[in-house]
Design a protein around this motif. Structure first.
Motif, short mmCIF file in Angstrom:
data_model
loop_
_atom_site.label_atom_id
_atom_site.label_comp_id
_atom_site.label_asym_id
_atom_site.label_seq_id
_atom_site.Cartn_x
_atom_site.Cartn_y
_atom_site.Cartn_z
N THR A 72 0.83 -1.21 0.00
CA THR A 72 0.00 0.00 0.00
C THR A 72 0.87 1.26 0.00
OG1 THR A 72 -0.18 -0.15 2.43
CG2 THR A 72 -1.98 -1.09 1.13
N ASN A 161 -16.45 1.02 2.80
CA ASN A 161 -15.47 1.07 1.72
C ASN A 161 -15.34 2.46 1.12
OD1 ASN A 161 -14.15 -1.63 0.76
ND2 ASN A 161 -16.20 -2.20 1.36
N LEU A 165 -11.43 4.80 1.88
CA LEU A 165 -10.50 5.15 0.80
C LEU A 165 -9.94 6.56 0.94
CD1 LEU A 165 -8.97 4.52 -1.74
CD2 LEU A 165 -11.02 5.09 -3.08
N GLN A 197 -16.53 5.25 -7.41
CA GLN A 197 -15.95 4.27 -6.51
C GLN A 197 -16.67 2.94 -6.61
OE1 GLN A 197 -15.38 7.07 -2.77
NE2 GLN A 197 -14.41 5.12 -2.39
N LEU A 201 -15.07 -0.45 -8.26
CA LEU A 201 -14.83 -1.63 -7.45
C LEU A 201 -15.49 -2.87 -8.06
CD1 LEU A 201 -15.23 -0.19 -3.84
CD2 LEU A 201 -13.12 -0.95 -4.96
N TYR A 234 -5.21 -1.58 -9.21
CA TYR A 234 -6.05 -0.97 -8.19
C TYR A 234 -5.59 0.45 -7.88
CZ TYR A 234 -8.24 -0.18 -3.62
OH TYR A 234 -8.93 0.35 -2.56
N TRP A 235 -4.28 0.65 -7.78
CA TRP A 235 -3.77 1.99 -7.47
C TRP A 235 -3.81 2.91 -8.68
CZ3 TRP A 235 -3.45 4.31 -3.03
CH2 TRP A 235 -3.48 3.52 -1.88
N ILE A 238 -7.31 4.15 -8.24
CA ILE A 238 -7.42 5.16 -7.18
C ILE A 238 -6.81 6.48 -7.63
CG2 ILE A 238 -6.65 5.76 -4.84
CD1 ILE A 238 -6.82 2.85 -4.10
N TYR A 242 -8.67 10.16 -7.68
CA TYR A 242 -8.09 11.35 -7.07
C TYR A 242 -8.01 12.49 -8.08
CZ TYR A 242 -4.61 14.12 -4.45
OH TYR A 242 -3.94 15.13 -3.79
#
Length: 261
Positions: A72, A161, A165, A197, A201, A234-235, A238, A242
């Motif tokens: 992470t 969830n 985040l 989101q 997911l 996944y990142w 994200i 952002y």
């Protein structure tokens, strides 16, 4: 982005951010969920990255979850460097930055632990109420209790969830416990990005399942690089969240040095 992409957000189309290295977050107008996986393979060292990351997570998780914490922490590095235009794909996993990944991941682990402890009493109440109805022995109440339990758990999982985040993002970028819980910022992020989101997911969950399945078929050894692919994707996702949040008027989070071990 091709107009036939079924997973693209409906508004405004995709705007590739202008890449620079001045530390300013590069906003974008919408999401491209498939790009999260596609970008994994645009890095010239993609196989080495996913292999090392997969090994770190798999092996490190036998040592007090260190693998997940480092993973992470590396993810936050992906978010920062991609969102500020330092790279168009994602930064290589650098073993020389292992300590930095560990520190950033630790702050995220810590706030996640506290968040979980705070949510635990609510989860208990949501389970106890239906259980009390089932204990009456009334068939009608028992059926209602079962339905309520399903609805409560489903709704609670989604809300938890959505909330965790932005807390993770703030903790990783600021390396601060107190700054992670900026409730006004968290509320703003959730209100602007909750649809993306949830959709993301679901889409990433389905695609990740296929990637892991392929890894398991490859004599199970493939599960290691498959895990690395899923984590980077996944990142990437994200990071898009952002950037879209900033594009919609959200306030960027100040990036701080992680310090040293």
């Amino acid at each position: 982005m091709s107009s036939d992409n079924p997973f693209a957000a409906p508004e405004g189309g995709y705007n590739q951010p202008n890449h620079s290295s001045d530390g300013t977050v590069q906003a974008r107008s919408s999401m491209d969920y498939l790009e999260a996986f596609g970008k994994v393979f645009e890095n010239s060292n993609w196989f080495l990255n996913v292999l090392i990351l997969g090994l770190v997570v798999v092996i490190g998780n036998y040592l007090l979850f260190i693998g997940g914490i480092v993973g992470t922490g590396y993810g936050i590095t992906i978010l920062h460097e991609k969102s500020t235009g330092k790279t168009n794909s994602y930064p290589d996993f650098d073993l020389n930055k292992f300590g930095e990944y560990l520190i950033r991941g630790f702050w995220m682990f810590l706030v996640g632990l506290v968040f979980g402890l705070c949510m635990a009493p609510i989860a208990v109440v949501l389970v106890v109420v239906p259980a009390m109805l089932q204990a009456t022995g009334n068939d009608a109440l028992g059926l209602i209790a079962t339905l309520l339990l399903f609805v409560f758990i489903f709704a609670f999982s989604i809300i938890a969830n959505l909330a965790i985040l932005p807390i993770f993002i703030r903790a990783g970028l600021t390396c601060s416990f107190s700054d992670a819980f900026d409730f006004a910022w968290i509320k703003d992020f959730m209100s602007k990005m909750w649809v993306e989101q949830i959709v993301g997911l679901i889409v990433l969950g389905i695609l990740s399942w296929f990637v892991i399945l392929i890894g398991m078929v490859a004599l199970c050894i493939g599960i290691i690089p498959a895990g690395g692919v899923v984590l980077i994707a996944y990142w990437n996702f994200i990071t898009q969240l952002y950037q879209v949040f900033v594009g919609r008027g959200g306030q960027p989070v100040q990036y701080r040095d992680s310090g040293s071990l």
